[in-house]
Design a protein around this motif. Structure first.
Motif, PDB file in Angstrom:
ATOM      1  N   THR A 106       0.697  -1.219   0.023  1.00  0.00           N
ATOM      2  CA  THR A 106      -0.104  -0.019  -0.010  1.00  0.00           C
ATOM      3  C   THR A 106       0.831   1.307  -0.057  1.00  0.00           C
ATOM      4  O   THR A 106       2.171   1.196   0.483  1.00  0.00           O
ATOM      5  CB  THR A 106      -0.679   0.093   1.271  1.00  0.00           C
ATOM      6  N   MET A 107       0.237   2.551  -0.307  1.00  0.00           N
ATOM      7  CA  MET A 107       0.959   3.720  -0.207  1.00  0.00           C
ATOM      8  C   MET A 107       0.016   4.394   0.854  1.00  0.00           C
ATOM      9  O   MET A 107      -1.114   4.482   0.710  1.00  0.00           O
ATOM     10  CB  MET A 107       0.649   4.463  -1.612  1.00  0.00           C
ATOM     11  N   ASN A 108       0.990   4.922   1.898  1.00  0.00           N
ATOM     12  CA  ASN A 108       0.294   5.479   3.061  1.00  0.00           C
ATOM     13  C   ASN A 108       0.796   6.916   3.286  1.00  0.00           C
ATOM     14  O   ASN A 108       2.067   7.168   3.055  1.00  0.00           O
ATOM     15  CB  ASN A 108       0.833   4.683   4.525  1.00  0.00           C
ATOM     16  N   TRP A 109      -0.234   7.771   3.549  1.00  0.00           N
ATOM     17  CA  TRP A 109       0.331   9.125   4.054  1.00  0.00           C
ATOM     18  C   TRP A 109      -0.142   9.289   5.366  1.00  0.00           C
ATOM     19  O   TRP A 109      -1.266   8.805   5.837  1.00  0.00           O
ATOM     20  CB  TRP A 109      -0.622  10.147   3.160  1.00  0.00           C
ATOM     21  N   ARG A 110       0.571   9.926   6.225  1.00  0.00           N
ATOM     22  CA  ARG A 110       0.044  10.447   7.686  1.00  0.00           C
ATOM     23  C   ARG A 110      -0.115  11.909   7.803  1.00  0.00           C
ATOM     24  O   ARG A 110       0.474  12.771   7.010  1.00  0.00           O
ATOM     25  CB  ARG A 110       1.285   9.899   8.519  1.00  0.00           C
ATOM     26  N   PHE A 111      -1.252  12.224   8.254  1.00  0.00           N
ATOM     27  CA  PHE A 111      -1.684  13.477   8.489  1.00  0.00           C
ATOM     28  C   PHE A 111      -0.945  14.299   9.603  1.00  0.00           C
ATOM     29  O   PHE A 111      -0.285  13.642  10.442  1.00  0.00           O
ATOM     30  CB  PHE A 111      -2.966  13.604   9.147  1.00  0.00           C
ATOM     31  N   THR A 112      -0.215  15.658   9.527  1.00  0.00           N
ATOM     32  CA  THR A 112       0.474  16.190  10.304  1.00  0.00           C
ATOM     33  C   THR A 112      -0.340  17.283  11.209  1.00  0.00           C
ATOM     34  O   THR A 112       0.226  17.572  12.081  1.00  0.00           O
ATOM     35  CB  THR A 112       1.483  16.872   9.545  1.00  0.00           C
ATOM     36  N   ALA A 113      -1.468  17.307  10.905  1.00  0.00           N
ATOM     37  CA  ALA A 113      -2.200  18.253  11.717  1.00  0.00           C
ATOM     38  C   ALA A 113      -3.633  17.855  11.632  1.00  0.00           C
ATOM     39  O   ALA A 113      -4.357  17.528  10.836  1.00  0.00           O
ATOM     40  CB  ALA A 113      -2.057  19.623  11.432  1.00  0.00           C
ATOM     41  N   PRO A 114      -4.368  18.106  12.981  1.00  0.00           N
ATOM     42  CA  PRO A 114      -5.950  17.483  12.976  1.00  0.00           C
ATOM     43  C   PRO A 114      -6.595  18.628  12.598  1.00  0.00           C
ATOM     44  O   PRO A 114      -6.176  19.813  12.522  1.00  0.00           O
ATOM     45  CB  PRO A 114      -6.025  17.375  14.625  1.00  0.00           C
ATOM     46  N   ASP A 115      -7.815  18.122  12.100  1.00  0.00           N
ATOM     47  CA  ASP A 115      -8.898  19.285  11.611  1.00  0.00           C
ATOM     48  C   ASP A 115      -8.519  20.269  10.612  1.00  0.00           C
ATOM     49  O   ASP A 115      -8.699  21.318  10.381  1.00  0.00           O
ATOM     50  CB  ASP A 115      -9.459  20.128  12.898  1.00  0.00           C
ATOM     51  N   CYS A 116      -7.619  19.579   9.653  1.00  0.00           N
ATOM     52  CA  CYS A 116      -6.703  20.404   8.365  1.00  0.00           C
ATOM     53  C   CYS A 116      -7.175  19.429   7.354  1.00  0.00           C
ATOM     54  O   CYS A 116      -6.435  18.538   6.837  1.00  0.00           O
ATOM     55  CB  CYS A 116      -5.265  20.417   8.674  1.00  0.00           C
ATOM     56  N   PRO A 117      -8.581  19.836   6.504  1.00  0.00           N
ATOM     57  CA  PRO A 117      -8.943  18.887   5.494  1.00  0.00           C
ATOM     58  C   PRO A 117      -7.804  19.218   4.173  1.00  0.00           C
ATOM     59  O   PRO A 117      -6.981  20.101   3.923  1.00  0.00           O
ATOM     60  CB  PRO A 117      -9.966  19.860   4.864  1.00  0.00           C
ATOM     61  N   VAL A 118      -7.634  18.025   3.759  1.00  0.00           N
ATOM     62  CA  VAL A 118      -6.745  17.713   2.727  1.00  0.00           C
ATOM     63  C   VAL A 118      -7.452  17.312   1.459  1.00  0.00           C
ATOM     64  O   VAL A 118      -8.180  16.394   1.616  1.00  0.00           O
ATOM     65  CB  VAL A 118      -5.629  16.581   3.202  1.00  0.00           C
ATOM     66  N   ARG A 119      -6.776  17.911   0.226  1.00  0.00           N
ATOM     67  CA  ARG A 119      -7.481  17.806  -0.904  1.00  0.00           C
ATOM     68  C   ARG A 119      -6.706  16.989  -2.022  1.00  0.00           C
ATOM     69  O   ARG A 119      -5.481  17.294  -2.024  1.00  0.00           O
ATOM     70  CB  ARG A 119      -8.152  19.025  -1.524  1.00  0.00           C
ATOM     71  N   PHE A 120      -7.166  15.804  -2.536  1.00  0.00           N
ATOM     72  CA  PHE A 120      -6.490  15.279  -3.581  1.00  0.00           C
ATOM     73  C   PHE A 120      -7.665  15.436  -4.727  1.00  0.00           C
ATOM     74  O   PHE A 120      -8.591  15.065  -4.749  1.00  0.00           O
ATOM     75  CB  PHE A 120      -6.334  13.765  -3.420  1.00  0.00           C
TER      76      PHE A 120
END
Length: 249
Positions: A139-153
């Protein structure tokens, strides 16, 4: 050598030679970031996997898989091969890559995020897989670096980047420290480069006409040593990564 990709879903994996462009590099004045050849080549260094659907993901800071929420632009795309999910917890967003890779004996696959890609609120995780024998997907994994920060792809955006690497690479190298002046030729070339760089920077600050017109030194880009002699015969300013071809019937 052969690098084989085996699709594991009815949809063909969205795999392509890595895109050399980066939006943040486009946005630099006169796109000057592309003048850095090491950056430009790294962008192209392998293949990338894109996401089939646009979506927004948010992490609330918790450790449960349910603490990551994913909202797709079109709800039915959730079932598409390669769509993201949150099944590990700890703020990790996962893309299942529905294919197997097979490399020649002794070669691994290094997988990471898009080279020199920058995304606010999330960072790619990297891995190395022994793809010359393993019959297991990865799998390819990403980790959020900040809570409650919407990330767009966006749909078609690269989410993974991979390339082969020798498994015995580090065993083959003997790291050594030495004094530069013990290598007279390299020392001389380095001093030429240092003096030339300092002189060019000075002339640029002083708005000397030739330096301003030239804008940047191009010796490395052109594959030249500081004295103007040719460097490596196989110096590259562009990589020609071949696409994966569908098998003939």
């Amino acid at each position: 050598m052969k690098l084989t990709l085996y699709p594991l879903s009815k949809e063909m994996p969205q795999v392509r030679p890595a895109d050399p462009r980066r939006q943040w590099m486009d946005d630099t004045p006169e796109s000057f970031a592309y003048r850095c050849l090491p950056l430009a080549l790294a962008n192209q260094h392998g293949w990338e996997v894109t996401t089939p659907a646009g979506f927004t993901a948010t992490w609330n800071g918790g450790n449960l898989p349910s603490d990551v929420s994913i909202t797709f632009d079109t709800p039915q795309t959730k079932s598409l091969s390669g769509a993201p999910l949150a099944n590990f917890g700890s703020g990790v967003l996962t893309f299942e890559l529905h294919f197997l890779l097979r490399t020649p004996p002794g070669w691994n696959i290094f997988v990471t995020g898009p080279m020199n890609g920058i995304k606010h609120g999330i960072a790619p995780l990297s891995g190395v897989i022994e793809t010359d024998w393993s019959p297991i997907t990865f799998t390819m994994n990403w980790r959020f670096t900040a809570p409650d920060c919407p990330v767009r792809f966006e749909a078609g955006e690269a989410v993974a980047h991979f390339f082969p690497v020798r498994r015995d690479l580090f065993e083959k190298f003997e790291p050594a420290l030495d004094h530069l002046n013990r290598d007279p030729k390299t020392y001389e070339q380095f001093m030429r480069w240092r003096d030339s760089r300092q002189d060019f920077a000075k002339r640029l600050v002083e708005l000397e006409a030739n330096a301003v017109e030239e804008k940047w030194q191009k010796t490395y880009y052109r594959g030249l040593r500081p004295d103007g002699s040719a460097g490596a015969k196989d110096h590259k300013i562009k990589l020609r990564v071949k696409p994966f071809k569908k098998p003939s019937r």
